[in-house]
Design a protein around this motif. Structure first.
Motif, mmCIF file in Angstrom:
data_model
loop_
_atom_site.group_PDB
_atom_site.id
_atom_site.type_symbol
_atom_site.label_atom_id
_atom_site.label_comp_id
_atom_site.label_asym_id
_atom_site.label_seq_id
_atom_site.Cartn_x
_atom_site.Cartn_y
_atom_site.Cartn_z
ATOM 1 N N PHE A 197 -83.901 21.015 35.365
ATOM 2 C CA PHE A 197 -83.625 21.560 34.040
ATOM 3 C C PHE A 197 -82.293 22.311 34.056
ATOM 4 N N LEU A 198 -81.608 22.245 32.926
ATOM 5 C CA LEU A 198 -80.286 22.851 32.810
ATOM 6 C C LEU A 198 -80.374 24.375 32.851
ATOM 7 N N SER A 199 -79.399 24.991 33.493
ATOM 8 C CA SER A 199 -79.341 26.454 33.587
ATOM 9 C C SER A 199 -78.402 27.013 32.518
ATOM 10 N N ARG A 200 -78.427 28.321 32.366
ATOM 11 C CA ARG A 200 -77.548 28.964 31.393
ATOM 12 C C ARG A 200 -76.074 28.708 31.733
ATOM 13 N N VAL A 201 -75.752 28.700 33.024
ATOM 14 C CA VAL A 201 -74.364 28.468 33.443
ATOM 15 C C VAL A 201 -73.878 27.102 32.971
ATOM 16 N N GLU A 202 -74.774 26.115 32.999
ATOM 17 C CA GLU A 202 -74.405 24.764 32.557
ATOM 18 C C GLU A 202 -74.342 24.664 31.038
ATOM 19 N N LEU A 203 -75.092 25.513 30.345
ATOM 20 C CA LEU A 203 -75.208 25.408 28.890
ATOM 21 C C LEU A 203 -74.176 26.257 28.152
ATOM 22 N N ILE A 204 -73.910 27.442 28.656
ATOM 23 C CA ILE A 204 -72.942 28.343 28.003
ATOM 24 C C ILE A 204 -71.660 28.296 28.825
ATOM 25 N N THR A 205 -70.819 27.333 28.524
ATOM 26 C CA THR A 205 -69.604 27.106 29.331
ATOM 27 C C THR A 205 -68.428 27.952 28.856
ATOM 28 N N GLU A 206 -68.481 28.456 27.625
ATOM 29 C CA GLU A 206 -67.421 29.313 27.108
ATOM 30 C C GLU A 206 -68.034 30.649 26.718
ATOM 31 N N GLU A 207 -67.781 31.670 27.528
ATOM 32 C CA GLU A 207 -68.359 32.978 27.249
ATOM 33 C C GLU A 207 -67.782 33.539 25.947
ATOM 34 N N THR A 208 -68.652 34.116 25.153
ATOM 35 C CA THR A 208 -68.274 34.678 23.862
ATOM 36 C C THR A 208 -69.178 35.854 23.560
ATOM 37 N N SER A 209 -68.697 36.738 22.742
ATOM 38 C CA SER A 209 -69.523 37.885 22.337
ATOM 39 C C SER A 209 -70.414 37.535 21.151
ATOM 40 N N ASN A 210 -70.231 36.334 20.604
ATOM 41 C CA ASN A 210 -71.048 35.918 19.460
ATOM 42 C C ASN A 210 -72.479 35.619 19.884
ATOM 43 N N GLY A 211 -73.394 35.749 18.938
ATOM 44 C CA GLY A 211 -74.782 35.392 19.175
ATOM 45 C C GLY A 211 -75.002 33.904 18.992
ATOM 46 N N GLY A 212 -76.222 33.460 19.293
ATOM 47 C CA GLY A 212 -76.585 32.062 19.122
ATOM 48 C C GLY A 212 -77.254 31.814 17.789
ATOM 49 N N LEU A 213 -77.483 30.519 17.488
ATOM 50 C CA LEU A 213 -78.093 30.129 16.216
ATOM 51 C C LEU A 213 -79.246 29.177 16.471
ATOM 52 N N ILE A 214 -80.395 29.483 15.880
ATOM 53 C CA ILE A 214 -81.566 28.611 15.947
ATOM 54 C C ILE A 214 -81.946 28.222 14.520
ATOM 55 N N VAL A 215 -82.157 26.915 14.299
ATOM 56 C CA VAL A 215 -82.531 26.386 12.991
ATOM 57 C C VAL A 215 -83.926 25.775 13.111
ATOM 58 N N VAL A 216 -84.866 26.238 12.298
ATOM 59 C CA VAL A 216 -86.233 25.724 12.356
ATOM 60 C C VAL A 216 -86.595 25.098 11.013
ATOM 61 N N GLY A 217 -86.783 23.771 11.025
ATOM 62 C CA GLY A 217 -87.162 23.068 9.805
ATOM 63 C C GLY A 217 -88.527 22.426 9.876
ATOM 64 N N SER A 218 -88.952 22.031 11.094
ATOM 65 C CA SER A 218 -90.242 21.359 11.261
ATOM 66 C C SER A 218 -91.386 22.239 10.773
ATOM 67 N N HIS A 219 -92.398 21.595 10.163
ATOM 68 C CA HIS A 219 -93.542 22.346 9.634
ATOM 69 C C HIS A 219 -94.842 22.059 10.375
ATOM 70 N N VAL A 220 -94.802 21.311 11.477
ATOM 71 C CA VAL A 220 -96.048 21.091 12.203
ATOM 72 C C VAL A 220 -96.508 22.421 12.771
ATOM 73 N N GLN A 221 -97.813 22.545 12.980
ATOM 74 C CA GLN A 221 -98.379 23.827 13.398
ATOM 75 C C GLN A 221 -97.807 24.293 14.725
ATOM 76 N N LYS A 222 -97.537 23.347 15.620
ATOM 77 C CA LYS A 222 -96.981 23.708 16.921
ATOM 78 C C LYS A 222 -95.649 24.437 16.754
ATOM 79 N N THR A 223 -94.825 23.976 15.823
ATOM 80 C CA THR A 223 -93.541 24.637 15.573
ATOM 81 C C THR A 223 -93.746 26.031 15.017
ATOM 82 N N THR A 224 -94.658 26.169 14.059
ATOM 83 C CA THR A 224 -94.914 27.481 13.464
ATOM 84 C C THR A 224 -95.401 28.470 14.519
ATOM 85 N N ASP A 225 -96.274 28.017 15.398
ATOM 86 C CA ASP A 225 -96.761 28.893 16.477
ATOM 87 C C ASP A 225 -95.615 29.309 17.397
#
Length: 484
Positions: A286-314
């Motif tokens: 599995f990918l590590s943070r070092v592999e995923l965040i290649t350009e350090e920034t002071s900005n926060g991340g963004l998560i978008v949730v559109g799915s309505h299945v119960q598993k997503t809501t939980d």
């Protein structure tokens, strides 16, 4: 039909030696030089692969580029699960025709794989039948059969004794008894795959006429028996492959490649696990943070949730309760009032921008109650759903700050955010951050080049998986042992 313990269903079935299977598979792959073209009905079909390309259009130029790559396998993201039947048919006619023409131009044979949902939702049998009919009309090719493998180990989707199951912890629940079978567009009644095929084809392909590849034959590596079954296929006969572990698929592919060398032709309808085996894709941690965040920034991340299945809501609730991110609810029920809806879109976007700029990661999510217009309002609901999806995506499209990462939860949501919001034309699949959760590295043409875009299917993971993914991205401690 009731839920069963996984250990009970699999008792007595001994997994064969992986080393022995790998040697046979390598031998079977010799001379197999087909380009494997995978049509993905949402972006989640790359859940098992890495180091491969995803094209978000199906122009002749993109298909040629895929054929000319060194990789044997590439993906075309159709996002057809969000299309009408008519739109789906047109797209699959176009793709089939172009793939066949490019194959002739490049002198490379091909296999077509229709990657569908592992919980059996999607435009089936329309997609594979359309490709079959199109190619048979423009060539001398005649397809002997259609291989169906909805097995997806990483998501807990197993097929045993021809019954397709969805795993919840230690329990296996027949697919027809899950919330996925109640899908308003792609619902179904049967978990037995032969009956499911009969149901979806309206009786054209009865369950009695289906070929079933048993786990017993796969575990005993009875290659000759499996080959004999495949050689019987003609007139687009359906072939159901049972599978509960990857070695089951590998043994099947050994037999498949041998009968293909003997001249048999097939189209495939599968979940994500078959593509890994067909393409010869190796395992990767599995990918590590070092592999995923290649350009350090002071900005926060963004998560978008559109799915309505119960598993997503939980999963969303677990994330919000963790305190890792700030939540912003998007009141999509305002869709009935254009002015108020636009104001709500602007409010959510501006709030997200302010939080990201201040260094806080943010999740914006659609209001969890479904918008229900009542009986016989399916067409109106579909129109509103499209309008809502466009609004959810527009927030990314118009975002004025670059987040340090982007996560999209839900197949259709991921597709819209990737192709429209981020304007991705070609992405590289760099691997997975969790079982069944792939990561794209966006192309230079995209809104945020070289960004990590995490594609999280709505129906994958446990209650804590979304939270654990954000823990990885935020550099927080994570318990990686909770997922199956």
């Amino acid at each position: 039909m009731v839920a069963r313990k996984a250990s009970e269903l699999l008792s007595g079935l001994i997994e064969p030696s992986c080393e022995q299977i790998q040697m046979k598979l390598e031998d079977a792959r010799k001379g197999f030089n087909h380009k494997i073209v995978i049509l993905d009905d949402d972006p989640t079909g790359v859940q098992t692969v890495h180091g491969v390309s995803v094209y978000t259009d199906w122009t002749e130029e993109s298909i040629k580029q895929g054929f000319r790559e060194q990789n044997q396998i590439f993906f075309l993201l159709t996002n057809s699960r969000s299309f009408t039947a008519e739109e789906t048919a047109v797209v699959h006619q176009d793709i089939a025709r172009r793939v066949h023409e490019v194959s002739l131009q490049e002198g490379i044979p091909y296999l077509l794989v229709s990657r569908g949902d592992s919980t059996l939702r999607g435009h089936y049998p329309l997609e594979t039948e359309t490709m079959k009919n199109t190619i048979e009309e423009i060539s001398n090719t005649k397809f002997d059969g259609e291989i169906l493998i909805p097995f997806f180990k990483e998501g807990g989707r197993l097929t045993i004794d021809n019954i397709h199951y969805v795993q919840y912890g230690e329990e296996l629940v027949p697919a027809s008894e899950t919330e996925f079978a109640k899908d308003r567009t792609f619902g179904f009644n049967s978990s037995h795959l032969g009956e499911w095929i009969e149901e979806k084809t309206k009786g054209v392909y009865p369950k009695e006429d289906t070929i079933y590849i048993s786990i017993e034959d796969l575990r005993s590596q009875n290659i000759e028996a499996i080959k004999a079954q495949l050689m019987e296929a003609e007139n687009f006969k359906k072939v159901v492959v049972n599978a509960a572990v990857y070695s089951d698929v590998e043994v099947f592919v050994i037999a498949l490649l041998q009968v293909m060398k003997a001249g048999k032709t097939f189209i495939f309808r599968s979940a994500a696990s078959l593509t890994k085996v067909l393409g010869g894709i190796s395992d990767k941690p599995f990918l590590s943070r070092v592999e995923l965040i290649t350009e350090e920034t002071s900005n926060g991340g963004l998560i978008v949730v559109g799915s309505h299945v119960q598993k997503t809501t939980d999963q969303l609730c677990a994330l919000l309760n963790s305190g890792l991110v700030t939540g912003v609810e998007f009141n999509v029920h305002l869709v009935h009032d254009d002015e108020k809806f636009q104001q709500e879109i602007n409010r959510v976007r501006i709030t997200c921008e302010e939080l990201i700029t201040s260094g806080k990661s943010v999740v914006y999510y659609t209001r969890r109650e479904r918008l229900d217009l009542g009986v016989n309002q399916g067409e109106s609901e579909l129109q509103l759903s499209v309008k809502i999806s466009q609004a959810v995506t527009s927030i990314v499209t118009d975002l004025k700050v670059r987040p340090k990462y982007i996560v999209a939860k839900g197949g259709i949501t991921s597709s819209s955010v990737g192709t429209v919001g981020l304007s991705v034309k070609r992405a590289e699949v760099v691997g997975q951050i969790k079982p069944g959760v792939p990561v794209w590295k966006t192309g230079e043409e995209s809104k945020f080049p070289r960004s990590s875009f995490i594609i999280f299917p709505g129906n994958v993971g446990t209650t804590d998986t979304l939270k654990e993914i954000i823990e990885v991205l935020e550099g927080k401690p994570v318990n990686a042992m909770k997922d199956f």
